[in-house]
Design an enzyme around this catalytic site. Structure first.
Site, PDB file in Angstrom:
ATOM      1  N   ASN A  10       0.830  -1.195   0.000  1.00  0.00           N
ATOM      2  CA  ASN A  10       0.000   0.000   0.000  1.00  0.00           C
ATOM      3  C   ASN A  10       0.869   1.251   0.000  1.00  0.00           C
ATOM      4  O   ASN A  10       2.096   1.182   0.077  1.00  0.00           O
ATOM      5  CB  ASN A  10      -0.956  -0.023   1.194  1.00  0.00           C
ATOM      6  CG  ASN A  10      -2.283   0.636   0.892  1.00  0.00           C
ATOM      7  OD1 ASN A  10      -2.339   1.662   0.228  1.00  0.00           O
ATOM      8  ND2 ASN A  10      -3.352   0.059   1.392  1.00  0.00           N
ATOM      9  N   HIS A  36      22.539   1.978  13.061  1.00  0.00           N
ATOM     10  CA  HIS A  36      23.873   2.416  13.458  1.00  0.00           C
ATOM     11  C   HIS A  36      24.203   1.884  14.846  1.00  0.00           C
ATOM     12  O   HIS A  36      23.302   1.579  15.629  1.00  0.00           O
ATOM     13  CB  HIS A  36      23.941   3.945  13.458  1.00  0.00           C
ATOM     14  CG  HIS A  36      23.654   4.541  12.117  1.00  0.00           C
ATOM     15  ND1 HIS A  36      24.618   4.655  11.148  1.00  0.00           N
ATOM     16  CD2 HIS A  36      22.512   5.020  11.572  1.00  0.00           C
ATOM     17  CE1 HIS A  36      24.080   5.196  10.062  1.00  0.00           C
ATOM     18  NE2 HIS A  36      22.794   5.426  10.293  1.00  0.00           N
ATOM     19  N   ALA A  61      -1.658  -2.921  13.449  1.00  0.00           N
ATOM     20  CA  ALA A  61      -1.366  -1.541  13.076  1.00  0.00           C
ATOM     21  C   ALA A  61      -0.569  -0.839  14.164  1.00  0.00           C
ATOM     22  O   ALA A  61      -0.846  -0.990  15.352  1.00  0.00           O
ATOM     23  CB  ALA A  61      -2.666  -0.787  12.816  1.00  0.00           C
ATOM     24  N   ARG A  96      -2.147 -13.417  20.315  1.00  0.00           N
ATOM     25  CA  ARG A  96      -2.836 -14.700  20.325  1.00  0.00           C
ATOM     26  C   ARG A  96      -2.473 -15.479  19.063  1.00  0.00           C
ATOM     27  O   ARG A  96      -1.945 -14.935  18.108  1.00  0.00           O
ATOM     28  CB  ARG A  96      -4.337 -14.525  20.430  1.00  0.00           C
ATOM     29  CG  ARG A  96      -5.009 -13.891  19.228  1.00  0.00           C
ATOM     30  CD  ARG A  96      -6.520 -13.817  19.425  1.00  0.00           C
ATOM     31  NE  ARG A  96      -7.185 -13.172  18.347  1.00  0.00           N
ATOM     32  CZ  ARG A  96      -7.621 -13.778  17.236  1.00  0.00           C
ATOM     33  NH1 ARG A  96      -7.429 -15.058  17.065  1.00  0.00           N
ATOM     34  NH2 ARG A  96      -8.249 -13.091  16.309  1.00  0.00           N
TER      35      ARG A  96
END
Length: 166
Positions: A65, A95, A139, A162
């Protein structure tokens, strides 16, 4: 490395002028970016950002997306049937922690995303991580450790929430 970054920036600048309706051109430019042909089921919605491109490998039926960032210096393997949501960052390089060494070099570790994974909007995956088959990254998650197959992970740092069953 600088030449590879410049090459990737030139290709992604062209790619990012395209729209959802330019799927064939997007596939052609992404193929040029990674140095191998993607198949017709590959879909990417611009804009898209990367540091190189040559170390990205994608399987069949992959969807990426808009507004994703792939730092691929350490290698990025994306298997078949993977869904990557908007604003996802896959970061294979970083780094050293010590201030005196931070600008001296870059550390790179691969990311492997196995078959049928869904990485939801705004998630970040750090180098050295494998996301197991059929798993979902919730998300906004920050994934710093391997994700077992068939699991839902979420949070910062990402933790198993889960198991996922059919």
């Amino acid at each position: 490395m600088l030449a590879e970054i410049k090459r990737a920036m030139a290709i992604t600048a062209r790619l990012n002028r395209l729209t959802f309706n330019d799927a064939d051109e997007v596939r052609a430019l992404f193929s040029e970016l990674i140095g191998r042909q993607v198949e017709d089921g590959f879909m990417l919605i611009p804009p898209f950002y990367t540091t190189g491109g040559a170390d990205i490998r994608v399987g069949r039926n992959v969807f990426i997306n808009q507004n994703c960032t792939f730092y691929d210096l350490g290698g990025l393997d994306i298997a078949d049937d993977v869904l990557i949501g908007p604003n996802v960052s896959l970061i294979t390089s970083g780094h050293p922690l010590e201030p005196s060494r931070r600008r001296a070099f870059t550390i790179a570790k691969p990311i492997a995303i196995e078959r049928n994974v869904w990485i939801a909007a705004g998630a970040t995956v750090i180098g050295g991580v494998t996301i197991g088959e059929n798993s979902v990254v919730a998300a906004g998650s920050v994934v710093t450790k391997d994700v077992p197959p068939n699991t839902l992970v979420g949070g910062n740092p990402g933790r198993v929430i889960r198991s996922i069953a059919e």
